[in-house]
Design a protein around this motif. Structure first.
Motif, mmCIF file in Angstrom:
data_model
loop_
_atom_site.group_PDB
_atom_site.id
_atom_site.type_symbol
_atom_site.label_atom_id
_atom_site.label_comp_id
_atom_site.label_asym_id
_atom_site.label_seq_id
_atom_site.Cartn_x
_atom_site.Cartn_y
_atom_site.Cartn_z
ATOM 1 N N GLU A 169 23.870 26.843 -3.889
ATOM 2 C CA GLU A 169 25.255 27.315 -3.781
ATOM 3 C C GLU A 169 25.656 28.045 -5.064
ATOM 4 O O GLU A 169 26.490 28.948 -5.033
ATOM 5 N N CYS A 170 25.050 27.655 -6.194
ATOM 6 C CA CYS A 170 25.295 28.337 -7.469
ATOM 7 C C CYS A 170 24.555 29.682 -7.530
ATOM 8 O O CYS A 170 25.074 30.659 -8.048
ATOM 9 N N LYS A 171 23.339 29.687 -7.047
ATOM 10 C CA LYS A 171 22.482 30.885 -7.099
ATOM 11 C C LYS A 171 21.519 30.791 -5.911
ATOM 12 O O LYS A 171 20.552 30.029 -5.947
ATOM 13 N N PRO A 172 21.770 31.597 -4.873
ATOM 14 C CA PRO A 172 21.034 31.433 -3.609
ATOM 15 C C PRO A 172 19.509 31.518 -3.729
ATOM 16 O O PRO A 172 18.807 30.862 -2.968
ATOM 17 N N ASP A 173 19.002 32.311 -4.711
ATOM 18 C CA ASP A 173 17.542 32.450 -4.786
ATOM 19 C C ASP A 173 16.954 31.589 -5.906
ATOM 20 O O ASP A 173 15.880 31.883 -6.438
ATOM 21 N N ILE A 174 17.630 30.499 -6.219
ATOM 22 C CA ILE A 174 17.233 29.696 -7.380
ATOM 23 C C ILE A 174 15.847 29.065 -7.208
ATOM 24 O O ILE A 174 15.189 28.676 -8.165
ATOM 25 N N LEU A 175 15.376 28.965 -5.954
ATOM 26 C CA LEU A 175 14.046 28.394 -5.713
ATOM 27 C C LEU A 175 12.944 29.445 -5.659
ATOM 28 O O LEU A 175 11.822 29.131 -5.272
ATOM 29 N N SER A 176 13.259 30.684 -6.041
ATOM 30 C CA SER A 176 12.279 31.760 -5.820
ATOM 31 C C SER A 176 10.960 31.504 -6.542
ATOM 32 O O SER A 176 9.904 31.869 -6.049
ATOM 33 N N ALA A 177 11.004 30.830 -7.698
ATOM 34 C CA ALA A 177 9.752 30.581 -8.424
ATOM 35 C C ALA A 177 9.084 29.271 -8.016
ATOM 36 O O ALA A 177 8.100 28.851 -8.635
ATOM 37 N N PHE A 178 9.607 28.609 -6.996
ATOM 38 C CA PHE A 178 9.119 27.266 -6.660
ATOM 39 C C PHE A 178 8.737 27.135 -5.187
ATOM 40 O O PHE A 178 9.484 26.578 -4.376
ATOM 41 N N PRO A 179 7.548 27.639 -4.838
ATOM 42 C CA PRO A 179 7.135 27.632 -3.430
ATOM 43 C C PRO A 179 7.044 26.239 -2.820
ATOM 44 O O PRO A 179 7.415 26.035 -1.654
ATOM 45 N N LEU A 180 6.582 25.268 -3.601
ATOM 46 C CA LEU A 180 6.451 23.925 -3.026
ATOM 47 C C LEU A 180 7.809 23.291 -2.780
ATOM 48 O O LEU A 180 7.998 22.545 -1.809
#
Lengths: 222, 221
Positions: A169-180
């Motif tokens: 909710e803070c940054k929608p693509d915050i998981l971009s570096a974390f595929p697992l």
């Protein structure tokens, strides 16, 4: 009178939200009584319901439990979401403390002075991406299991999913570096009890808006 | 290499002190590795020893444990200081969490800016004497037993004593209105492991002095 746990808090996330998540994930139905005004809080205080004059408070199994972590630990242990032994419990505790710190930063953001908001948001994103998420990504990578601890769903997984969604909710693509973690998010969201909690109409609360913050400030004098 | 737990922190109380108390109360000998400079912290961070790049960190039973609450929980459970069942555990957790809140106020006092110190002190005294101590006084009064939970020595007793002593450092007569807490304090202080920890030369740390604050800020900021 129902045997269901009864949650006393404002009608918003705050410190109660993790408790709602855990009960929901465990498939436990619960009731809620919302504090809407200062008088509601005073009433709870005056009738001796709040051990340290604070909420969250959860009526459960004949107790009026207070202190968020105490409540969460009790629920986790009761519903077998706390690992099978002391060591698994230790890892769950460590992971949960990390996600608690991250979610705490996000929770307090609306209460920070306006001129610090941008800086604090940047700090949240930095901490999420370089301190917290790498730890959980690595945990999943190292053992290759679906769950963080002991190859079984635990409080740590539920808490991590909650933290991931809040961070997005803070940054929608915050998981971009974390595929697992992306795969973990997809998988864990599909667990039936959690899937149900994520649907509209559940007891999951939306992010705080200006009106809610103003009311919370009034009720709690902050 | 010994089998003793090894504590990594700076040479002061902070968030490690409750862990020292708990280990000492349980009669467990431990070693300490003190962070003196920022480089000491950076080295630990770089060699992957700190799960979330933070201290406290305690090497125990083959784990490098982080997060003071997780460490406290593990030690309490391992050494049977965590009650006999879920409900006793719940009570201990509730009491301990509140003590941690009060500790936090006490611990952050030396770091308050000069113009906020007096008000912060007033807040500490107000919360201790109106919110927290009355609860523990009532608990002891209601069951008339020597210990807070389950008529048996637990982590809650250890942490309450620790906090009482810290609060008295702030205001020596802070227990004036709490006779049962006064006798609790004396009684728990006399438990052999705790009595030993309270003696000079133990690993108990003194209160933070104003003059040490700049050095700490350099390590952690």
């Amino acid at each position: 009178m129902a045997g269901k746990p009864k949650l006393h808090y404002t009608n918003g996330r705050g410190k109660m939200e993790s408790i709602r998540w855990l009960l929901a994930a465990a498939g436990v139905e619960f009731e809620e009584e919302f504090i809407e005004t200062k008088e509601d809080l005073e009433k709870l205080r005056n009738d001796g319901s709040l051990l340290f004059q604070q909420v969250p408070m959860v009526e459960i199994d004949g107790m009026k439990m207070v202190q968020t972590r105490a409540i969460l630990s009790y629920i986790a242990a009761k519903y077998n979401l706390y690992g099978k032994d002391l060591k698994e419990r230790a890892w769950i505790d460590m992971y949960v403390e990390g996600t608690t710190d991250l979610m705490g930063m996000i929770m307090y953001l609306p209460f920070q002075p306006a001129d610090t908001k941008e800086k604090n948001l940047a700090l949240i994103i930095e901490r999420a991406s370089s301190r917290y998420f790498p730890v959980y990504e690595k945990a999943l990578k190292d053992h290759g299991h679906d769950y963080l601890v002991g190859n079984k769903l635990s409080w740590a997984d539920i808490h991590l999913l909650e933290a991931i969604l809040m961070a997005e909710e803070c940054k929608p693509d915050i998981l971009s570096a974390f595929p697992l973690l992306q795969a973990f998010k997809g998988r864990t969201s599909n667990i039936p009890t959690i899937k149900k909690f994520l649907q509209p109409g559940s007891q999951r609360k939306p992010p705080a808006d200006e009106k809610f913050i103003a009311n919370v400030r009034k009720i709690f004098n902050i | 290499m010994s089998g003793k737990p090894k504590l990594h922190y700076f040479n002061g109380r902070g968030r490690m002190e409750s862990i020292r108390w708990l280990l000492a109360a349980a009669g467990v000998e431990f070693e300490e590795c003190f962070l003196e400079t920022k480089d000491d912290l950076t080295k630990l961070q770089k060699d992957g020893s700190l799960l979330f790049q933070q201290v406290p960190m305690v090497e125990i039973d083959g784990m490098k444990m982080a997060q003071s609450r997780a460490i406290g929980n593990y030690i309490a459970a391992k050494y049977n200081l965590y009650g006999k069942d879920l409900k006793e555990r719940a009570l201990i957790d509730m009491y301990v969490e509140a003590i941690i809140d009060l500790n936090e106020l006490l611990m952050t006092h030396p770091f308050q800016p000069a113009d906020k110190k007096e008000q912060h002190f007033a807040t500490i005294v107000d919360k201790a004497t109106n919110r927290y101590f009355p609860v523990y006084e009532k608990v002891l009064k209601d069951h008339g037993q020597d210990f807070l939970v389950g008529n048996r020595f637990s982590r809650a007793d250890v942490q309450l004593l620790e906090t009482i002593l810290m609060a008295e450092e702030c205001k020596p007569d802070i227990l004036a209105k709490f006779p049962l807490l006064q006798s609790f304090k004396a009684r728990i202080s006399n438990i052999p492991t705790i009595k030993k920890f309270l003696q000079p030369g133990s690993q108990r740390k003194p209160p933070l002095q104003e003059k040490d604050v700049p050095k700490l800020m350099k390590i952690f900021h």
